[in-house]
Design a protein around this motif. Structure first.
Motif, PDB file in Angstrom:
ATOM      1  N   ASP A 156       0.756  -1.047   0.021  1.00 17.40           N
ATOM      2  CA  ASP A 156      -0.011   0.025  -0.114  1.00 17.40           C
ATOM      3  C   ASP A 156       0.823   1.402   0.041  1.00 17.40           C
ATOM      4  O   ASP A 156       1.933   1.235   0.437  1.00 17.40           O
ATOM      5  N   PRO A 157       0.702   2.201  -0.952  1.00 17.22           N
ATOM      6  CA  PRO A 157       1.482   3.418  -0.839  1.00 17.22           C
ATOM      7  C   PRO A 157       1.486   4.236   0.272  1.00 17.22           C
ATOM      8  O   PRO A 157       2.637   4.780   0.531  1.00 17.22           O
ATOM      9  N   ARG A 158       0.689   4.085   1.049  1.00 11.27           N
ATOM     10  CA  ARG A 158       0.796   4.738   2.562  1.00 11.27           C
ATOM     11  C   ARG A 158       1.614   4.216   3.601  1.00 11.27           C
ATOM     12  O   ARG A 158       1.769   4.637   4.327  1.00 11.27           O
ATOM     13  N   GLN A 159       2.115   3.098   3.238  1.00 13.47           N
ATOM     14  CA  GLN A 159       2.990   2.225   4.154  1.00 13.47           C
ATOM     15  C   GLN A 159       4.409   3.060   4.038  1.00 13.47           C
ATOM     16  O   GLN A 159       4.640   3.389   2.931  1.00 13.47           O
ATOM     17  N   PRO A 160       4.857   3.421   5.100  1.00 16.68           N
ATOM     18  CA  PRO A 160       6.245   4.063   5.137  1.00 16.68           C
ATOM     19  C   PRO A 160       7.344   3.275   4.457  1.00 16.68           C
ATOM     20  O   PRO A 160       7.219   2.110   4.563  1.00 16.68           O
ATOM     21  N   TRP A 161       8.196   3.968   3.497  1.00 16.91           N
ATOM     22  CA  TRP A 161       8.979   3.109   2.610  1.00 16.91           C
ATOM     23  C   TRP A 161      10.438   3.220   3.451  1.00 16.91           C
ATOM     24  O   TRP A 161      10.702   4.055   4.046  1.00 16.91           O
ATOM     25  N   ASN A 162      11.037   2.131   3.207  1.00 17.05           N
ATOM     26  CA  ASN A 162      12.511   2.139   3.637  1.00 17.05           C
ATOM     27  C   ASN A 162      13.232   1.153   2.701  1.00 17.05           C
ATOM     28  O   ASN A 162      12.833   0.369   2.009  1.00 17.05           O
ATOM     29  N   PRO A 163      14.733   1.287   2.847  1.00 26.76           N
ATOM     30  CA  PRO A 163      15.461   0.788   1.786  1.00 26.76           C
ATOM     31  C   PRO A 163      15.385  -0.712   1.563  1.00 26.76           C
ATOM     32  O   PRO A 163      15.527  -1.495   0.482  1.00 26.76           O
ATOM     33  N   ALA A 164      15.097  -1.312   2.579  1.00 26.98           N
ATOM     34  CA  ALA A 164      14.827  -2.981   2.725  1.00 26.98           C
ATOM     35  C   ALA A 164      13.762  -3.459   1.644  1.00 26.98           C
ATOM     36  O   ALA A 164      13.724  -4.261   0.918  1.00 26.98           O
ATOM     37  N   TYR A 165      12.868  -2.368   1.344  1.00 29.75           N
ATOM     38  CA  TYR A 165      11.790  -2.912   0.400  1.00 29.75           C
ATOM     39  C   TYR A 165      12.188  -2.853  -0.981  1.00 29.75           C
ATOM     40  O   TYR A 165      11.603  -3.289  -2.085  1.00 29.75           O
ATOM     41  N   LEU A 166      13.534  -2.375  -1.260  1.00 31.21           N
ATOM     42  CA  LEU A 166      14.009  -2.384  -2.745  1.00 31.21           C
ATOM     43  C   LEU A 166      14.212  -3.891  -3.032  1.00 31.21           C
ATOM     44  O   LEU A 166      14.231  -4.271  -4.274  1.00 31.21           O
ATOM     45  N   LEU A 167      14.210  -4.783  -2.211  1.00 28.29           N
ATOM     46  CA  LEU A 167      14.570  -6.103  -2.261  1.00 28.29           C
ATOM     47  C   LEU A 167      13.444  -6.904  -2.414  1.00 28.29           C
ATOM     48  O   LEU A 167      13.254  -7.955  -2.821  1.00 28.29           O
ATOM     49  N   GLN A 168      12.034  -6.345  -2.332  1.00 29.33           N
ATOM     50  CA  GLN A 168      10.769  -7.162  -2.491  1.00 29.33           C
ATOM     51  C   GLN A 168      10.540  -7.740  -3.961  1.00 29.33           C
ATOM     52  O   GLN A 168      10.090  -8.944  -3.745  1.00 29.33           O
ATOM     53  N   PRO A 169      11.135  -7.212  -4.898  1.00 32.19           N
ATOM     54  CA  PRO A 169      10.737  -8.045  -6.057  1.00 32.19           C
ATOM     55  C   PRO A 169      11.268  -9.431  -6.139  1.00 32.19           C
ATOM     56  O   PRO A 169      10.896 -10.571  -6.522  1.00 32.19           O
ATOM     57  N   ILE A 170      12.726  -9.210  -5.497  1.00 31.30           N
ATOM     58  CA  ILE A 170      13.522 -10.522  -5.481  1.00 31.30           C
ATOM     59  C   ILE A 170      12.800 -11.630  -4.322  1.00 31.30           C
ATOM     60  O   ILE A 170      12.716 -12.740  -4.506  1.00 31.30           O
ATOM     61  N   GLY A 171      12.656 -10.862  -3.327  1.00 35.15           N
ATOM     62  CA  GLY A 171      11.844 -11.569  -2.239  1.00 35.15           C
ATOM     63  C   GLY A 171      10.507 -12.238  -2.720  1.00 35.15           C
ATOM     64  O   GLY A 171      10.207 -13.461  -2.290  1.00 35.15           O
ATOM     65  N   ASN A 172       9.873 -11.547  -3.608  1.00 35.36           N
ATOM     66  CA  ASN A 172       8.599 -12.403  -4.210  1.00 35.36           C
ATOM     67  C   ASN A 172       8.812 -13.353  -4.838  1.00 35.36           C
ATOM     68  O   ASN A 172       8.048 -14.417  -4.812  1.00 35.36           O
ATOM     69  N   ILE A 173       9.844 -13.321  -5.809  1.00 39.54           N
ATOM     70  CA  ILE A 173       9.994 -14.547  -6.540  1.00 39.54           C
ATOM     71  C   ILE A 173      10.525 -15.738  -5.701  1.00 39.54           C
ATOM     72  O   ILE A 173       9.962 -16.953  -5.843  1.00 39.54           O
ATOM     73  N   VAL A 174      11.189 -15.520  -4.480  1.00 39.95           N
ATOM     74  CA  VAL A 174      11.864 -16.608  -3.629  1.00 39.95           C
ATOM     75  C   VAL A 174      10.566 -17.226  -2.730  1.00 39.95           C
ATOM     76  O   VAL A 174      10.359 -18.263  -2.748  1.00 39.95           O
ATOM     77  N   LEU A 175       9.646 -16.272  -2.421  1.00 34.13           N
ATOM     78  CA  LEU A 175       8.628 -16.765  -1.752  1.00 34.13           C
ATOM     79  C   LEU A 175       7.499 -17.192  -2.593  1.00 34.13           C
ATOM     80  O   LEU A 175       7.010 -18.602  -2.140  1.00 34.13           O
ATOM     81  N   MET A 176       7.290 -17.174  -3.852  1.00 37.56           N
ATOM     82  CA  MET A 176       6.454 -17.950  -4.847  1.00 37.56           C
ATOM     83  C   MET A 176       7.139 -19.368  -4.740  1.00 37.56           C
ATOM     84  O   MET A 176       6.268 -20.385  -4.485  1.00 37.56           O
ATOM     85  N   ALA A 177       8.224 -19.618  -4.889  1.00 41.39           N
ATOM     86  CA  ALA A 177       8.960 -20.941  -5.068  1.00 41.39           C
ATOM     87  C   ALA A 177       8.669 -21.684  -3.523  1.00 41.39           C
ATOM     88  O   ALA A 177       8.753 -23.062  -3.611  1.00 41.39           O
ATOM     89  N   LEU A 178       8.934 -20.992  -2.414  1.00 39.79           N
ATOM     90  CA  LEU A 178       9.145 -21.446  -1.102  1.00 39.79           C
ATOM     91  C   LEU A 178       7.883 -21.262  -0.426  1.00 39.79           C
ATOM     92  O   LEU A 178       8.074 -20.838   0.946  1.00 39.79           O
ATOM     93  N   PHE A 179       6.786 -21.031  -1.097  1.00 35.28           N
ATOM     94  CA  PHE A 179       5.578 -20.380  -0.329  1.00 35.28           C
ATOM     95  C   PHE A 179       5.245 -21.200   1.049  1.00 35.28           C
ATOM     96  O   PHE A 179       4.968 -20.452   1.959  1.00 35.28           O
ATOM     97  N   GLU A 180       5.259 -22.781   1.223  1.00 33.49           N
ATOM     98  CA  GLU A 180       4.954 -23.287   2.241  1.00 33.49           C
ATOM     99  C   GLU A 180       5.923 -23.063   3.442  1.00 33.49           C
ATOM    100  O   GLU A 180       5.077 -22.719   4.709  1.00 33.49           O
ATOM    101  N   TRP A 181       7.061 -22.830   3.057  1.00 34.97           N
ATOM    102  CA  TRP A 181       7.939 -22.358   4.160  1.00 34.97           C
ATOM    103  C   TRP A 181       7.851 -21.028   4.616  1.00 34.97           C
ATOM    104  O   TRP A 181       7.961 -20.864   5.828  1.00 34.97           O
ATOM    105  N   GLY A 182       7.406 -20.264   3.609  1.00 28.47           N
ATOM    106  CA  GLY A 182       7.147 -18.798   3.985  1.00 28.47           C
ATOM    107  C   GLY A 182       6.055 -18.604   5.007  1.00 28.47           C
ATOM    108  O   GLY A 182       5.982 -17.760   5.968  1.00 28.47           O
ATOM    109  N   VAL A 183       4.885 -19.619   4.496  1.00 29.25           N
ATOM    110  CA  VAL A 183       3.817 -19.404   5.498  1.00 29.25           C
ATOM    111  C   VAL A 183       4.126 -19.926   6.834  1.00 29.25           C
ATOM    112  O   VAL A 183       3.369 -19.408   7.882  1.00 29.25           O
ATOM    113  N   ALA A 184       4.894 -21.069   7.051  1.00 32.26           N
ATOM    114  CA  ALA A 184       5.174 -21.819   8.315  1.00 32.26           C
ATOM    115  C   ALA A 184       6.004 -20.583   9.065  1.00 32.26           C
ATOM    116  O   ALA A 184       5.614 -20.437  10.428  1.00 32.26           O
ATOM    117  N   LEU A 185       6.971 -20.006   8.599  1.00 33.77           N
ATOM    118  CA  LEU A 185       7.631 -18.651   9.327  1.00 33.77           C
ATOM    119  C   LEU A 185       6.737 -17.702   9.750  1.00 33.77           C
ATOM    120  O   LEU A 185       7.031 -16.924  10.704  1.00 33.77           O
TER     121      LEU A 185
END
Length: 394
Positions: A156-185
């Motif tokens: 959501d654009p009203r969430q405050p931005w921080n530099p860590a979010y620059l990695l979210q496109p990569i994190g998104n791809i990783v989460l797709m492949a490992l979704f069951e483990w992401g949900v567990a954590l």
């Protein structure tokens, strides 16, 4: 409504176009629809879930059997496709929905939310708390619903931005492949851990439960079944199982993200829902979710979460009934001037990916929201023709 509703998180929120009387009446209509469906549940519904479980078991048994000969390419292909399909059915249409309590009314101890576990890394008890209780109670409430961005994405654009979010496109791809483990954590709730709201013993117990599921998954898919394929087929069976798990993870990720993060959905603050009524809760569920258009096979493979709107309105209703009630839900939306969020998979998934990519960077603005639902002319015409076909009796 409380005075603080005069300053909503999103001024376009259609809830604020309704009077308190309309909200109350809408709540009664949705309650009535729920009661009507539950009073009609019976043998046909029970046969549906039992046949789905039987189909899934036969499919996975066939796939495991074929993969005993995975060193042969045709067997590997058939087994991998079959296993991927079986895992999707087990995760989406069976595991998720049974653990929601949708079939508890059958009083079948083998198809009950209190006893069911599923073929995924997330422990059943932890998932039922974070999903059934937290997410479905506090749907899209910032700070309460941990599924808004899964605590790692800026959605959501009203969430405050921080530099860590620059990695979210990569994190998104990783989460797709490992979704069951992401949900567990995700079920651990890292925010509570950081704030010290969970005891060390509770965290260790939850990690132990995840470890038990992880051990079971690894032994089953990467040691036990591959070993039965013999030395020559061990590696190819491991590969088949890994691909089946990734396929299941990517598919479930796509369906769930499309149901929650498209441009169409609304989010809320805790203050907005402080004095929420039953009708207001229904509206929040309605506009906080989005559907995916598709045919019967697509809906089954999606666990009927392609009807995410209906699922959020009635999480305890058997998934096989969502398509039946969808026209009634749309009629209520039209009556009260509310949107009915739906669209093809390519559109819903595309808007989700665009959001995750754009909001990885600073700034961003809210996307346009859909207007009130209006019944398409062709559906109105079909309804009129149906009325004409009904014979008149004196």
């Amino acid at each position: 409504m409380p005075a603080k509703f005069a300053l909503p998180y999103n001024p376009e929120n259609p809830l604020y176009r309704l009077t308190p009387e309309q909200v109350e009446e809408l709540g009664k209509e949705f309650d009535s629809l729920h009661d009507e469906i539950f009073s009609s549940l019976g043998d046909t519904d029970a046969r549906y879930i039992r046949s789905m479980i039987t189909l899934q078991r036969r499919l996975i048994a066939m796939s495991r059997g074929v993969l005993l000969f995975s060193r042969f390419t045709p067997a590997w292909l058939v087994g991998t496709v079959g296993l991927s399909t079986a895992k999707i059915l087990e995760n989406m249409e069976i595991g998720h929905n049974v653990m929601h309590g949708q079939w508890d009314w059958m009083n079948d101890p083998n198809i009950n939310s209190s006893t069911r576990d599923w073929d995924t890394a997330s422990p059943a008890a932890a998932w039922k708390h974070s999903h059934n209780y937290v997410h479905h109670t506090y749907t899209n409430i910032i700070g309460k619903d941990k599924d808004v961005g899964y605590e790692i994405f800026r959605v959501d654009p009203r969430q405050p931005w921080n530099p860590a979010y620059l990695l979210q496109p990569i994190g998104n791809i990783v989460l797709m492949a490992l979704f069951e483990w992401g949900v567990a954590l995700h079920d651990l709730d890292f925010e509570k851990i950081k704030k010290g709201e969970k005891s060390k013993k509770q965290v260790l117990d939850e990690l132990k439960a995840i470890g038990v599921k992880a051990r079971r998954q690894i032994l089953k898919d990467y040691i036990g079944w591959p070993a039965l394929s013999g030395r020559s087929g061990y590696k190819t069976t491991v590969k088949a199982n890994a691909i089946a798990n990734v396929v299941r993870n990517v598919w479930s990720n796509a369906i769930i993200f499309c149901g929650h993060f498209p441009d169409q959905t609304f989010v809320f603050t805790e203050e907005e829902v402080e004095n929420e009524t039953r009708g207001g809760w229904y509206v929040r569920q309605l506009i906080g979710a989005a559907n995916i258009d598709g045919g019967p096979l697509f809906h089954v493979m999606a666990g009927n979460l392609s009807f995410q709107v209906e699922h959020h309105l009635y999480p305890d209703m058997p998934s096989s009934r969502y398509q039946q009630i969808a026209p009634r839900v749309r009629d209520i939306c039209e009556k009260y001037g509310l949107p009915y969020n739906t669209g093809p998979l390519r559109k819903q998934w595309g808007t989700v990916q665009r959001t995750i990519l754009r909001l990885a960077f600073p700034g961003g603005s809210p996307r346009p929201k859909p207007g009130p639902y209006v019944t398409p002319p062709e559906i109105k015409a079909e309804r009129e023709r149906a009325k004409e076909r009904v014979p008149a009796f004196p």
